[in-house]
Motif scaffolding. Structure first.
Motif, short mmCIF file in Angstrom:
data_model
loop_
_atom_site.label_atom_id
_atom_site.label_comp_id
_atom_site.label_asym_id
_atom_site.label_seq_id
_atom_site.Cartn_x
_atom_site.Cartn_y
_atom_site.Cartn_z
N ASN A 234 -8.20 4.29 -1.98
CA ASN A 234 -8.14 5.46 -2.70
C ASN A 234 -6.76 6.45 -1.29
O ASN A 234 -6.26 6.51 -2.33
CB ASN A 234 -9.08 5.51 -2.71
CG ASN A 234 -10.12 5.48 -4.28
OD1 ASN A 234 -8.91 4.56 -4.54
ND2 ASN A 234 -11.43 6.18 -3.90
N TYR A 235 -6.78 6.04 0.17
CA TYR A 235 -6.10 6.46 0.66
C TYR A 235 -5.50 6.38 1.41
O TYR A 235 -5.80 5.21 2.09
CB TYR A 235 -8.01 8.00 1.12
CG TYR A 235 -8.08 8.26 0.13
CD1 TYR A 235 -7.46 9.89 -0.38
CD2 TYR A 235 -9.52 7.49 -0.17
CE1 TYR A 235 -8.58 11.01 -1.05
CE2 TYR A 235 -10.48 9.04 -0.23
CZ TYR A 235 -10.20 9.93 -1.08
OH TYR A 235 -11.02 10.60 -2.40
N ASP A 236 -4.29 6.41 2.18
CA ASP A 236 -3.63 6.36 3.12
C ASP A 236 -4.35 6.71 4.53
O ASP A 236 -4.47 8.33 4.80
CB ASP A 236 -2.62 6.78 2.75
CG ASP A 236 -1.62 6.36 4.07
OD1 ASP A 236 -1.86 5.44 4.68
OD2 ASP A 236 -0.08 6.46 4.13
N ALA A 301 -7.29 15.40 2.17
CA ALA A 301 -5.64 16.69 1.57
C ALA A 301 -4.72 15.45 0.55
O ALA A 301 -5.11 14.41 1.25
CB ALA A 301 -4.93 16.22 2.66
N GLU A 302 -4.31 16.22 -0.67
CA GLU A 302 -3.53 15.92 -1.28
C GLU A 302 -2.93 14.57 -0.89
O GLU A 302 -1.98 13.44 -1.57
CB GLU A 302 -2.96 16.32 -2.02
CG GLU A 302 -1.61 16.45 -3.47
CD GLU A 302 -2.39 15.45 -4.26
OE1 GLU A 302 -1.62 14.95 -4.71
OE2 GLU A 302 -3.33 15.40 -4.51
N ALA A 303 -1.83 15.17 0.41
CA ALA A 303 -1.14 14.05 1.39
C ALA A 303 -1.37 12.53 1.38
O ALA A 303 -0.40 11.46 1.61
CB ALA A 303 -0.68 14.66 2.10
N ARG A 304 -2.91 12.43 1.75
CA ARG A 304 -3.03 11.57 1.88
C ARG A 304 -3.20 10.55 0.67
O ARG A 304 -4.26 8.92 1.18
CB ARG A 304 -4.40 11.73 2.97
CG ARG A 304 -4.06 12.49 4.11
CD ARG A 304 -5.23 12.25 5.53
NE ARG A 304 -5.60 11.65 5.66
CZ ARG A 304 -6.54 11.14 6.12
NH1 ARG A 304 -7.03 12.27 6.94
NH2 ARG A 304 -6.94 9.82 6.81
N VAL A 305 -3.86 11.09 -0.67
CA VAL A 305 -4.37 9.89 -2.16
C VAL A 305 -3.06 9.05 -2.05
O VAL A 305 -1.88 9.85 -2.52
CB VAL A 305 -4.78 10.83 -2.44
CG1 VAL A 305 -5.00 10.38 -4.36
CG2 VAL A 305 -5.77 12.62 -2.06
#
Ligand SMILES: [Zn+2]
Ligand SMILES: [Zn+2]
Length: 338
Positions: A234-236, A301-305
Motif C-alpha cells: 500500500n505504501y512506498d 504521508a500522502e506522498a508515500r501512498v
C-alpha cells in the motif's frame, strides 16, 4: 537503496564455526519431538484447540501486543500490571526475553533490507526465516546493542530481571510444566482412570506447549521472511515489506507488514477495511473496557501512498520505529493518539 548480497559458498562456510547452539539445539529438539503429536493416545480435541487458543493468548496478546506493539513501538498505554501481563504471555512463546526482542526488532525497522538488518530475507529465505537466529552475531548481542536499541526496556527492573540468568526461559519452563498436571487433574475430575487422565495431560503438553510453541515461532518468523518477499504494498516504504494475507491470517494481523513499516507506531496494522487485524480488535475491546488508552492511529504521508492509477507516488524515506528514549526520536510522532 542497497540490498543485502546473497551469501556465497565462502560466507556459508564461514558460518559453520559461528552456530549459536543454545538456540539451534532448542529449535532442533522441538522439531524432532513434533512427531509425538501423531501418537494416537497423545491426541485430544482439547489439545488441538489449545493451538489456536494458545496462539491468540501467547502469540497475539503476548508477542504481538506485549513485545511488539507495546514495548517496541509504544502504540498505546495501559496500566503497568496489564503491560507486564502481556509481556509475561509473550515470554511464554519462547522468543527470547522482551528487551532483546525489542532491540532486534527496532534495529530491523532502522535498517530494513539493508546492512545491518538482522534478518532480511533478501539474503535468502531461510536466513530471514530462522537462519539469523542460529548464527552468533556480535551486532545483535551484548550490552552496547541492548543499550542502543532498548535502553528504555532494560531500565525497567522487571524486564532487566527477565533478561538476567535467562529468567525468561525459566518462566517459559514454569508455564509449560502446568499443562500436564492440569490435564491429569481435569481427567480425574471427569472420572477417568489414571492412565486415561495421564494420556490427556500428555496431549495438552504436546499440543498446547510443543506444537503451539513451534507454530508461533514459525508464524512470527514468517513475518520476517514471507512478509518481506511476497504480497502487495500500500505504501512506498523504501524497503521490501509487503502485506501478506496468509501471514496476516495466521498471526492475527502482523502480516500487514507493509502497512506496519509505513506507520510503525500505529496500533492497527490493517489500514484497509478488509485488512483484518484481530490483535487490534482485541485492543479496541480493551479500550472500551477502559484498560488501554492513547491508542495510536495510522498516519502515513500522502506522498508515500501507492495509488493504483495514473497518479504515481513520490519516493520518500522511511519512518523510524524507535521510541524517543533511543537514538532516533522522530518515531514517536508518526501517528495520532485517539
Ligand atoms: Zn519488516
Ligand atoms: Zn515493528
Amino acid at each position: 537503496m542497497t540490498t543485502t548480497r546473497r551469501p556465497t559458498l565462502e560466507r556459508i562456510r564461514a558460518l559453520r564455526g559461528r552456530l549459536y547452539w543454545p538456540y539451534l539445539g532448542v529449535f532442533l529438539a522441538f522439531h524432532l519431538l513434533l512427531p509425538l503429536a501423531f501418537v494416537p493416545q497423545l491426541f485430544s480435541w482439547t489439545g488441538l484447540l489449545l493451538v489456536p487458543v494458545g496462539n491468540f493468548v501467547f502469540g497475539s496478546m503476548g508477542v504481538n501486543v506485549g513485545y511488539h506493539r507495546l514495548l517496541t513501538h509504544r502504540s498505546f498505554k495501559c496500566p503497568t500490571w496489564l503491560e507486564r501481563t502481556f509481556v509475561i504471555l509473550g515470554v511464554c512463546s519462547l522468543e527470547s526475553g522482551p528487551g532483546h526482542w525489542v532491540a532486534v526488532h527496532r534495529k530491523h525497522h532502522q535498517h530494513s533490507d539493508e546492512e545491518p538488518d538482522p534478518h532480511s530475507p533478501l539474503v535468502g529465505f531461510l536466513w530471514g526465516h530462522v537462519g539469523w537466529l542460529v548464527v552468533k552475531s556480535p551486532a545483535t548481542s551484548g550490552l552496547f546493542f541492548h543499550d542502543k536499541y532498548a535502553r528504555d526496556v532494560f531500565a525497567d527492573p522487571f524486564y532487566s530481571g527477565l533478561h538476567r540468568n535467562l529468567m525468561w526461559f525459566w518462566v517459559w519452563v514454569a508455564h509449560a510444566s502446568l499443562f500436564f498436571p492440569g490435564g491429569v487433574l481435569v481427567g480425574l475430575a471427569m472420572g477417568w482412570s489414571w492412565p486415561e487422565a495421564a494420556w490427556f495431560g500428555g496431549s495438552l503438553l504436546v499440543w498446547g506447549v510443543l506444537v503451539r510453541t513451534v507454530y508461533v515461532w514459525h508464524i512470527t518468523w514468517a513475518v520476517n521472511s514471507l512478509s518481506h518477499l511476497w504480497g502487495y504494498r500500500n505504501y512506498d516504504t523504501g524497503e521490501h515489506s509487503t502485506n501478506n494475507w496468509f501471514v496476516a491470517l495466521l498471526t492475527n494481523g502482523e502480516g500487514w507488514h507493509n502497512n506496519h513499516h509505513a506507520a510503525p507506531r500505529a496500533a492497527s496494522h490493517g489500514h484497509r477495511w478488509w485488512e483484518l487485524d484481530l490483535t487490534y480488535q482485541a485492543l479496541v475491546l480493551l479500550r472500551r473496557l477502559g484498560l488501554v488508552w492513547d491508542v495510536v492511529a495510522p498516519k502515513v504521508a500522502e506522498a508515500r501512498v501507492i495509488h493504483r492509477g495514473p497518479h504515481r507516488p513520490r519516493r520518500s524515506g522511511r519512518d523510524s520505529a524507535l521510541p524517543s528514549s533511543t537514538p532516533s526520536p522522530d518515531a514517536m510522532q508518526d501517528g495520532d493518539e485517539s
